[in-house]
Motif scaffolding. Structure first.
Motif, short mmCIF file in Angstrom:
data_model
loop_
_atom_site.label_atom_id
_atom_site.label_comp_id
_atom_site.label_asym_id
_atom_site.label_seq_id
_atom_site.Cartn_x
_atom_site.Cartn_y
_atom_site.Cartn_z
N VAL A 156 0.99 -0.88 -0.02
CA VAL A 156 -0.38 -0.18 0.19
C VAL A 156 0.85 1.14 -0.32
CG1 VAL A 156 -2.15 1.46 1.05
CG2 VAL A 156 -2.09 -1.52 1.28
N PHE A 157 0.68 2.23 -0.94
CA PHE A 157 1.35 3.81 -1.09
C PHE A 157 0.71 4.56 -1.10
CE2 PHE A 157 1.04 1.49 -5.36
CZ PHE A 157 0.89 2.62 -6.26
N ARG A 158 0.91 5.44 -0.59
CA ARG A 158 0.14 7.22 -0.60
C ARG A 158 1.41 7.67 -1.58
NH1 ARG A 158 -2.52 8.31 4.90
NH2 ARG A 158 -4.07 5.67 4.70
N TRP A 159 1.22 8.35 -2.12
CA TRP A 159 1.28 9.77 -3.52
C TRP A 159 0.47 10.97 -4.27
CZ3 TRP A 159 1.86 8.54 -8.92
CH2 TRP A 159 0.41 7.37 -9.50
N GLU A 167 -3.98 7.16 -2.40
CA GLU A 167 -3.51 6.08 -1.72
C GLU A 167 -4.09 4.99 -2.53
OE1 GLU A 167 -4.25 4.52 2.64
OE2 GLU A 167 -5.39 2.98 2.09
N SER A 168 -2.73 4.07 -3.10
CA SER A 168 -2.80 3.45 -3.95
C SER A 168 -2.08 1.82 -3.23
CB SER A 168 -2.00 2.97 -5.26
OG SER A 168 -2.31 4.20 -5.89
N ALA A 185 -9.14 7.87 -2.87
CA ALA A 185 -8.93 8.79 -1.73
C ALA A 185 -8.44 7.79 -0.02
CB ALA A 185 -9.96 9.99 -1.55
N PRO A 186 -7.23 7.87 0.43
CA PRO A 186 -7.07 7.36 1.69
C PRO A 186 -8.84 7.61 3.04
CG PRO A 186 -5.49 9.15 2.10
CD PRO A 186 -6.84 9.00 0.14
N GLY A 187 -8.99 6.12 2.83
CA GLY A 187 -10.63 5.61 3.72
C GLY A 187 -11.81 5.64 2.96
N THR A 188 -11.73 6.04 1.33
CA THR A 188 -12.48 5.51 0.75
C THR A 188 -12.30 4.56 -0.29
OG1 THR A 188 -12.17 6.57 -1.43
CG2 THR A 188 -12.72 7.74 0.32
N GLN A 189 -13.47 3.94 -0.83
CA GLN A 189 -13.40 2.89 -1.66
C GLN A 189 -12.73 3.09 -2.73
OE1 GLN A 189 -14.81 -0.64 -1.40
NE2 GLN A 189 -15.21 0.62 0.72
N PRO A 190 -11.63 1.52 -3.54
CA PRO A 190 -11.15 1.69 -4.96
C PRO A 190 -12.45 3.19 -6.01
CG PRO A 190 -10.57 0.25 -4.17
CD PRO A 190 -12.01 0.85 -3.17
N THR A 191 -11.20 3.97 -6.58
CA THR A 191 -12.82 4.48 -8.14
C THR A 191 -11.39 4.03 -9.39
OG1 THR A 191 -11.58 6.33 -7.51
CG2 THR A 191 -13.74 6.02 -6.66
#
Length: 251
Positions: A156-159, A167-168, A185-191
């Motif tokens: 998991v990485f943030r950028w 977040e990915s 976006a951190p804390g949300t479902q993947p889009t």
């Protein structure tokens, strides 16, 4: 405006063509006896130029505004790329549930040939914390949980990219061949789902990059600046080609 207009025509969508990509006729690419500071200086000039090209070609961010939307609607179909990207997309990509390109709100397909081994190209892709040194559309890359500098299965990485803090999470990981991650976006479902597929062919590496977006954010981007993601990925591939073929930033 296209990447050809700003001298970044290395990435091809509809056909696989060997191109030189951005190169420098200087010690960075020729391997002359110069200090690391000299290499860094030349590299900074190139990356700054590529960043300026992205800004000129792409606009400011994913969000856009009403003026951008009106402008996009007035443009000929030739620059509205999603339709052609869907036609030319790779059939070899493994898409997770919910991210079928045929039902996507936004889609981009990009491809380039790199005159290097796929193992070498892969090493540049998975070294995520090093991206900002050569891909100007990325910054503040951090692997969560003390995961070092290199991406692995389930990393998991943030950028920040396209002006968005994301977040990915790695979903697919086949060394030297496939890597795909969710974006959100951190804390949300993947889009978004972003994927790479590397194929060795006749001594070179064919690099395919496809991405699906869904939901309100993807819809807004498509309406305001449909080809922005495609052009940003063109830049990523051209700079990947440069660092892989020239070794200017090898550690």
């Amino acid at each position: 405006m296209t990447f050809k207009d700003i001298g970044l025509s290395g990435a091809k969508t509809h056909s696989i063509v060997r191109t030189s990509g951005p190169t420098l006729d200087d010690p960075v690419s020729s391997g002359g006896d110069h200090t690391p500071r000299s290499r860094l200086s030349h590299t900074g000039v190139l990356v700054a130029g590529l960043a300026l090209g992205l800004a000129i070609a792409s606009g400011a961010s994913y969000a856009g505004d009403q003026e951008d939307a009106a402008h996009a609607q007035s443009q000929p179909d030739a620059i509205r790329t999603m339709r052609s990207d869907l036609v030319n997309r790779s059939q070899e990509i493994h898409w997770p549930d919910g991210f079928d390109p045929s039902t996507a709100d936004l889609f981009s397909h990009n491809e380039i040939v790199v005159d290097a081994s796929c193992e070498h190209v892969w090493s540049k892709i998975v070294d995520a914390r090093d991206w900002p040194r050569w891909y100007p559309n990325s910054k503040d890359v951090r692997i969560v949980g003390g995961g070092g500098t290199v991406l692995h299965a389930n990393s998991v990485f943030r950028w920040t990219t396209f002006g968005l803090s994301l977040e990915s999470r790695i979903h697919e990981f086949v060394p030297n061949t496939r890597i795909g991650w969710y974006g959100y976006a951190p804390g949300t479902q993947p889009t978004f789902y972003h994927t790479w597929y590397l194929t060795p062919k006749d001594g070179v590496c064919v690099v395919t990059m496809d991405e699906v977006g869904k939901g309100a954010g993807a819809i807004r981007l498509r309406q305001s600046n449909e080809s922005l993601m495609h052009r940003g990925h063109d830049l990523w591939l051209v700079t990947l080609k440069w660092v892989s073929e020239n070794g200017a930033l090898d550690k």
